[in-house]
Enzyme design. Structure first.
Site, PDB file in Angstrom:
ATOM      1  N   GLY A   1      19.539 -48.812  -4.153  1.00 56.39           N
ATOM      2  CA  GLY A   1      18.185 -48.599  -3.658  1.00 56.39           C
ATOM      3  C   GLY A   1      17.848 -47.122  -3.776  1.00 56.39           C
ATOM      4  O   GLY A   1      18.738 -46.266  -3.676  1.00 56.39           O
TER       5      GLY A   1
ATOM      6  N   CYS B   1      24.034 -43.324   1.400  1.00 56.16           N
ATOM      7  CA  CYS B   1      22.707 -42.882   0.971  1.00 56.16           C
ATOM      8  C   CYS B   1      22.900 -41.901  -0.175  1.00 56.16           C
ATOM      9  O   CYS B   1      23.740 -41.003  -0.079  1.00 56.16           O
ATOM     10  CB  CYS B   1      21.976 -42.203   2.128  1.00 56.16           C
ATOM     11  SG  CYS B   1      20.346 -41.598   1.671  1.00 56.16           S
ATOM     12  N   LEU B   2      22.126 -42.078  -1.248  1.00 54.74           N
ATOM     13  CA  LEU B   2      22.291 -41.200  -2.411  1.00 54.74           C
ATOM     14  C   LEU B   2      21.907 -39.762  -2.083  1.00 54.74           C
ATOM     15  O   LEU B   2      22.308 -38.844  -2.787  1.00 54.74           O
ATOM     16  CB  LEU B   2      21.450 -41.721  -3.584  1.00 54.74           C
ATOM     17  CG  LEU B   2      21.894 -43.095  -4.127  1.00 54.74           C
ATOM     18  CD1 LEU B   2      20.942 -43.572  -5.208  1.00 54.74           C
ATOM     19  CD2 LEU B   2      23.317 -43.029  -4.667  1.00 54.74           C
TER      20      LEU B   2
ATOM     21  N   GLU C   1      15.421 -48.056   2.873  1.00 50.54           N
ATOM     22  CA  GLU C   1      14.484 -47.371   1.968  1.00 50.54           C
ATOM     23  C   GLU C   1      13.143 -47.116   2.651  1.00 50.54           C
ATOM     24  O   GLU C   1      12.517 -46.065   2.436  1.00 50.54           O
ATOM     25  CB  GLU C   1      14.295 -48.173   0.680  1.00 50.54           C
ATOM     26  CG  GLU C   1      15.577 -48.464  -0.104  1.00 50.54           C
ATOM     27  CD  GLU C   1      16.435 -47.242  -0.364  1.00 50.54           C
ATOM     28  OE1 GLU C   1      15.894 -46.126  -0.477  1.00 50.54           O
ATOM     29  OE2 GLU C   1      17.674 -47.392  -0.451  1.00 50.54           O
TER      30      GLU C   1
ATOM     31  N   HIS D   1      13.221 -44.076   4.586  1.00 51.79           N
ATOM     32  CA  HIS D   1      12.962 -42.884   3.778  1.00 51.79           C
ATOM     33  C   HIS D   1      11.457 -42.615   3.660  1.00 51.79           C
ATOM     34  O   HIS D   1      11.025 -41.459   3.702  1.00 51.79           O
ATOM     35  CB  HIS D   1      13.538 -43.064   2.364  1.00 51.79           C
ATOM     36  CG  HIS D   1      14.997 -42.767   2.247  1.00 51.79           C
ATOM     37  ND1 HIS D   1      15.548 -41.540   2.552  1.00 51.79           N
ATOM     38  CD2 HIS D   1      16.034 -43.538   1.832  1.00 51.79           C
ATOM     39  CE1 HIS D   1      16.857 -41.570   2.332  1.00 51.79           C
ATOM     40  NE2 HIS D   1      17.190 -42.777   1.903  1.00 51.79           N
TER      41      HIS D   1
END
Ligand code: NI
Length: 167
Positions: A46, A94-95, A137, A140
């Protein structure tokens, strides 16, 4: 499509509340393509627009590709219409916070409404990992990361862990 740089916590842009997308333009199509390419390269399942510095309400998700069943999905202006009472706690990465995964408790199922790339309004009930990923997401898009879902004590430990891995 092009690879984009993924912003890392605590970049201030990850704290911004994103604006709704007024219309699905060619620029939104291009952004969605960039998000998918960047997500697959990361690799992740995601990615939200603010993570590449675009402060608008778009995220992409593919919960199946790591198991060999790709299902790229693009969500514009996602809105959670309903949340289940039962919750589930999962370890979430989380990226934007590489190397740190934290336990986050969220509603187990949600009903989600969004606009697709053709400008059509869609609605679906999400369960399991997809429900957690979509909520992550959407956080975010509202300027929240996993750390913001923790107790003060757990957050302090997680933040210290991130400092360690990025040093
Ligand atoms: Ni994330």
């Amino acid at each position: 499509m092009s690879l984009r740089v993924i912003l890392r916590w605590p970049d201030a842009r990850l704290r911004m509340v994103c604006a709704p997308v007024p219309e699905v333009t060619p620029e939104i199509h291009a952004l969605a393509g960039d998000l998918l390419e960047t997500m697959y390269a990361a690799p992740g399942r995601g990615l939200a627009a603010p993570q590449v510095g675009e402060v608008c309400r778009v995220f992409v998700m593919d919960t199946g590709w790591k198991e060999g069943v790709p299902q790229p999905r693009v969500f514009v202006n996602p809105e959670i219409l309903a949340r289940s009472d039962d919750t589930v706690t999962r370890a979430e990465g989380c990226l934007s916070i590489p190397g740190v995964s934290v336990d986050v408790t969220r509603p187990a199922e949600i009903t989600l409404r969004w606009t697709d790339l053709e400008g059509r309004v869609q609605q679906d009930r999400l369960t399991g990992f997809a429900a957690a990923c979509a909520q992550h997401e959407i956080d975010h898009l509202d300027g929240r990361v996993t750390f913001d879902r923790l107790t003060a004590e757990a957050r302090a430990l997680a933040e210290a862990q991130f400092v360690d891995v990025s040093a």
